[in-house]
Design a protein around this motif. Structure first.
Motif, PDB file in Angstrom:
ATOM      1  N   ARG A   1      -1.256  30.912  -2.343  1.00  5.94           N
ATOM      2  CA  ARG A   1      -1.347  30.779  -4.121  1.00  5.94           C
ATOM      3  C   ARG A   1      -0.236  31.704  -4.385  1.00  5.94           C
ATOM      4  N   PHE A   2       0.210  32.325  -3.395  1.00  4.16           N
ATOM      5  CA  PHE A   2       1.356  33.586  -4.075  1.00  4.16           C
ATOM      6  C   PHE A   2       2.884  33.013  -3.488  1.00  4.16           C
ATOM      7  N   SER A   3       2.883  32.297  -2.596  1.00  3.88           N
ATOM      8  CA  SER A   3       4.091  31.793  -2.118  1.00  3.88           C
ATOM      9  C   SER A   3       4.040  30.556  -1.542  1.00  3.88           C
ATOM     10  N   ARG A   4       4.900  29.754  -1.818  1.00  6.21           N
ATOM     11  CA  ARG A   4       5.107  28.483  -1.100  1.00  6.21           C
ATOM     12  C   ARG A   4       5.452  28.522   0.462  1.00  6.21           C
ATOM     13  N   ASN A   5       5.862  29.565   0.887  1.00  4.42           N
ATOM     14  CA  ASN A   5       6.264  29.886   2.225  1.00  4.42           C
ATOM     15  C   ASN A   5       6.001  30.957   2.811  1.00  4.42           C
ATOM     16  N   PRO A   6       4.690  31.379   2.861  1.00  8.33           N
ATOM     17  CA  PRO A   6       4.204  32.590   3.297  1.00  8.33           C
ATOM     18  C   PRO A   6       4.425  33.080   4.751  1.00  8.33           C
ATOM     19  N   ILE A   7       4.638  32.029   5.661  1.00 13.83           N
ATOM     20  CA  ILE A   7       4.700  32.375   7.105  1.00 13.83           C
ATOM     21  C   ILE A   7       6.413  32.615   7.394  1.00 13.83           C
ATOM     22  N   TYR A   8       7.151  31.952   6.482  1.00 21.61           N
ATOM     23  CA  TYR A   8       8.595  32.550   6.573  1.00 21.61           C
ATOM     24  C   TYR A   8       8.723  33.913   5.743  1.00 21.61           C
ATOM     25  N   LEU A   9       8.090  34.289   4.841  1.00 23.19           N
ATOM     26  CA  LEU A   9       8.022  35.442   4.239  1.00 23.19           C
ATOM     27  C   LEU A   9       7.468  36.368   5.177  1.00 23.19           C
ATOM     28  N   ALA A  10       6.602  36.301   5.896  1.00 23.04           N
ATOM     29  CA  ALA A  10       5.910  37.079   6.834  1.00 23.04           C
ATOM     30  C   ALA A  10       6.868  37.155   8.024  1.00 23.04           C
TER      31      ALA A  10
END
Length: 158
Positions: free
Chosen positions: A88-97
């Motif tokens: 909901r917050f990022s289309r790429n939360p894994i890459y951001l994480a």
């Protein structure tokens, strides 16, 4: 547009490869050409907090994808468009994480190379994986993808 873009976004799993390369390069350069980060207790604690946030978001995103019964491997076709949880917050939360994890490790352990390579690997992931994944998702999910991507930032902010 190639046939492979409709069946899968990439031939290689770029994101985990780049994460591993960034970590190894950071460790190696930290030994031969240290780029130090202040080791004050507050800085170290902030580093651990950032790394912990990265791990937590990573796990949240992975569990969300598993609950959705969709593929998690970045070089395989998507089964479903996941738009809830951290997506909901990022289309790429894994890459951001992953970037947060590297930044946190570098900050906690005083190795500035982790921070440098976190930023470089994020740019490389964007160019080698995310853009291709987005083309794949647009082909596979059409208007649902267009609506989702118009409301949700690629990373965290537009």
């Amino acid at each position: 547009m190639t046939v492979s873009e409709t069946s899968r976004p990439n031939r290689l799993p770029w994101p985990p490869m780049l994460l591993t390369l960034a970590a190894l390069a950071s460790i190696g350069l930290g030994v031969v050409a240290p780029l130090t980060v202040p080791r004050a207790q507050a800085v170290v604690l902030i580093g651990y907090a950032i790394a912990g946030l990265g791990l937590a978001v990573d796990l949240w995103a992975i569990l969300t994808m598993r609950r959705a019964r969709t593929n998690i491997l970045p070089h395989r076709a998507a089964d479903r468009l996941v738009t809830w949880g951290p997506f909901r917050f990022s289309r790429n939360p894994i890459y951001l994480a992953n970037a947060w994890l590297l930044i946190g490790i570098g900050t906690a352990f005083g190795n500035g190379w982790f921070i440098v390579f976190a930023l470089l690997s994020a740019v490389a992931v964007d160019r080698l994986a995310i853009r291709r994944e987005e083309r794949h998702l647009a082909i596979k999910f059409g208007n649902d993808w267009i609506e989702y991507s118009s409301k949700t930032p690629r990373w965290l902010i537009r």
